[in-house]
Design an enzyme around this catalytic site. Structure first.
Site, mmCIF file in Angstrom:
data_model
loop_
_atom_site.group_PDB
_atom_site.id
_atom_site.type_symbol
_atom_site.label_atom_id
_atom_site.label_comp_id
_atom_site.label_asym_id
_atom_site.label_seq_id
_atom_site.Cartn_x
_atom_site.Cartn_y
_atom_site.Cartn_z
ATOM 1 C CB THR A 1 -0.931 0.031 1.228
ATOM 2 O OG1 THR A 1 -1.844 -1.069 1.142
ATOM 3 C CG2 THR A 1 -1.729 1.323 1.279
ATOM 4 C CG PHE B 1 0.294 4.769 3.734
ATOM 5 C CD1 PHE B 1 -0.860 4.931 4.482
ATOM 6 C CD2 PHE B 1 0.797 3.479 3.571
ATOM 7 C CE1 PHE B 1 -1.513 3.846 5.050
ATOM 8 C CE2 PHE B 1 0.154 2.384 4.133
ATOM 9 C CZ PHE B 1 -1.011 2.571 4.878
#
Length: 379
Positions: free
Chosen positions: A274, A276
């Site tokens: 992921t 960010f």
């Protein structure tokens, strides 16, 4: 009939007990100072609602066993907890170096919290992490000056873009100053003793459910239900105490809430990450020799082929497009706002020339930030 002690003797006994209570409270406050320092060093949230609920539950049980009113004792302990938090905040304000205030969506044990700890643990001066129920609440707090930084997920290698983050960036008032890649390792969590074949419901964030779609297809008897946060889903499994309910969350969440890992690594890809973005109210200077990205948002002139002209103009200036995302503009049906991650510094000659070329092709254009690429942060 036994003679009752005189009133003065009873009062002296109460004063002695009061002194013991005050001494115990002082020692408790001293420990609160140590906890504050430890939390700052470890980038843990100052307030922990889950821990507080556990303490209050134990206090109510202990009060009952001692023949005391559990509700009155809980009221007293809530005041003591507020005193402890106030004591910790006072200590933070007295520190020679001010800790960084960072907000993220979710509770302790969520992937956003894990990413925040990954990025800020060990920072000189400490870090004060704050979890929020939604990403919007995080950014609202940042805009009000209650936070120094925010960390929000923006895309995943298997589930794609986090639309909410893109939409929130359009509201303005913040700038991207960094990015972080965090590996995702999903676990299927259940109550101790729960069995996979007995499960009927699994709770998690929609992104996590999407990342585990292939696994969920193999267990069609389990119905996925979305929650606002992976760690929050794990907490609900703990609270419901229903062996047919499970959660998709992290190993940290399993340890935190006393859950059993039923299946490991259930995400679709073994190398699942992921991304960010780190946000602040003001831009942070990036040295020109640091590999970086510039994120741009544009609204195109409503003419055929305009997007192609934009991409051509960037290519002619030697600017590579690392990512292109489109989001509908609220209140303007079938019109879209485009987000572009461009490789390079906004102040470089090629980027300045490219942005000038884009102006006549757009009705709105805004640079959301220039920041070091993940893994190339300076300082």
């Amino acid at each position: 009939m036994a003679e009752l002690p005189d009133l003065e003797t009873l009062r002296i006994g109460i004063e002695r007990i009061d002194a013991e209570i005050l001494d115990a409270l002082r020692r408790r406050m001293d420990l609160a100072d140590d906890i504050a320092r430890t939390k700052l060093a470890a980038a843990s949230p100052l307030r922990d609602p889950t821990r507080e609920d556990l303490v209050l539950r134990k206090v109510r049980e202990a009060a009952t066993s001692h023949g005391l009113d559990p509700h009155e004792i809980e009221r007293i302990y809530r005041l003591i907890m507020d005193m402890s938090v106030a004591r910790q905040q006072s200590l933070i304000q007295r520190l020679d170096t001010t800790p960084l205030r960072v907000g993220y969506p979710g509770i302790e044990g969520s992937y956003s919290h894990i990413a925040a700890r990954q990025r800020y643990t060990g920072r000189p001066g400490g870090v004060l992490l704050n979890g929020f129920e939604t990403a919007r609440e995080v950014l609202d707090s940042l805009r009000r000056g209650e936070l120094d930084l925010a960390l929000l997920p923006i895309e995943n290698t298997s589930a794609g873009s986090v639309s909410e983050t893109y939409d929130l960036l359009a509201d303005g008032g913040v700038t991207i100053i960094g990015e972080l890649l965090s590996q995702v390792d999903h676990r299927l969590l259940g109550l101790p003793g729960a069995r996979l074949e007995d499960l009927r419901t699994v709770l998690s964030h929609p992104q996590a459910l999407a990342q585990c779609e292939a696994f969920l297809r193999k267990v069609p008897w389990i119905r996925p239900l979305p929650e606002s946060d992976t760690s929050g889903a794990a907490l609900k499994v703990r609270e419901r105490h229903d062996p047919t309910v499970a959660a998709i969350a992290s190993e940290t969440a399993a340890q935190r809430f006393g859950l059993q890992v039923l299946v490991r690594d259930i995400q679709q890809a073994s190398g699942d990450y992921t991304r960010f973005v780190e946000l602040a109210r003001e831009a942070t200077p990036v040295p020109p020799d640091v590999p970086c990205k510039t994120t741009l948002t544009i609204v195109l002139e409503h003419r055929p082929g305009t997007l192609g002209q934009v991409l051509t103009a960037l290519a002619q200036r030697g600017v590579n497009v690392a990512k292109l995302e489109s989001r509908p503009i609220p209140g303007q049906p079938w019109e879209y706002r485009f987000y572009l991650d461009l490789e390079g510094h906004a102040a470089s000659a090629s980027m300045v020339a490219a942005l000038q070329d884009l102006e006549p092709l757009t009705s709105a254009m805004r640079v959301l930030g220039t920041y070091p690429r993940a893994g190339s942060e300076h300082g």
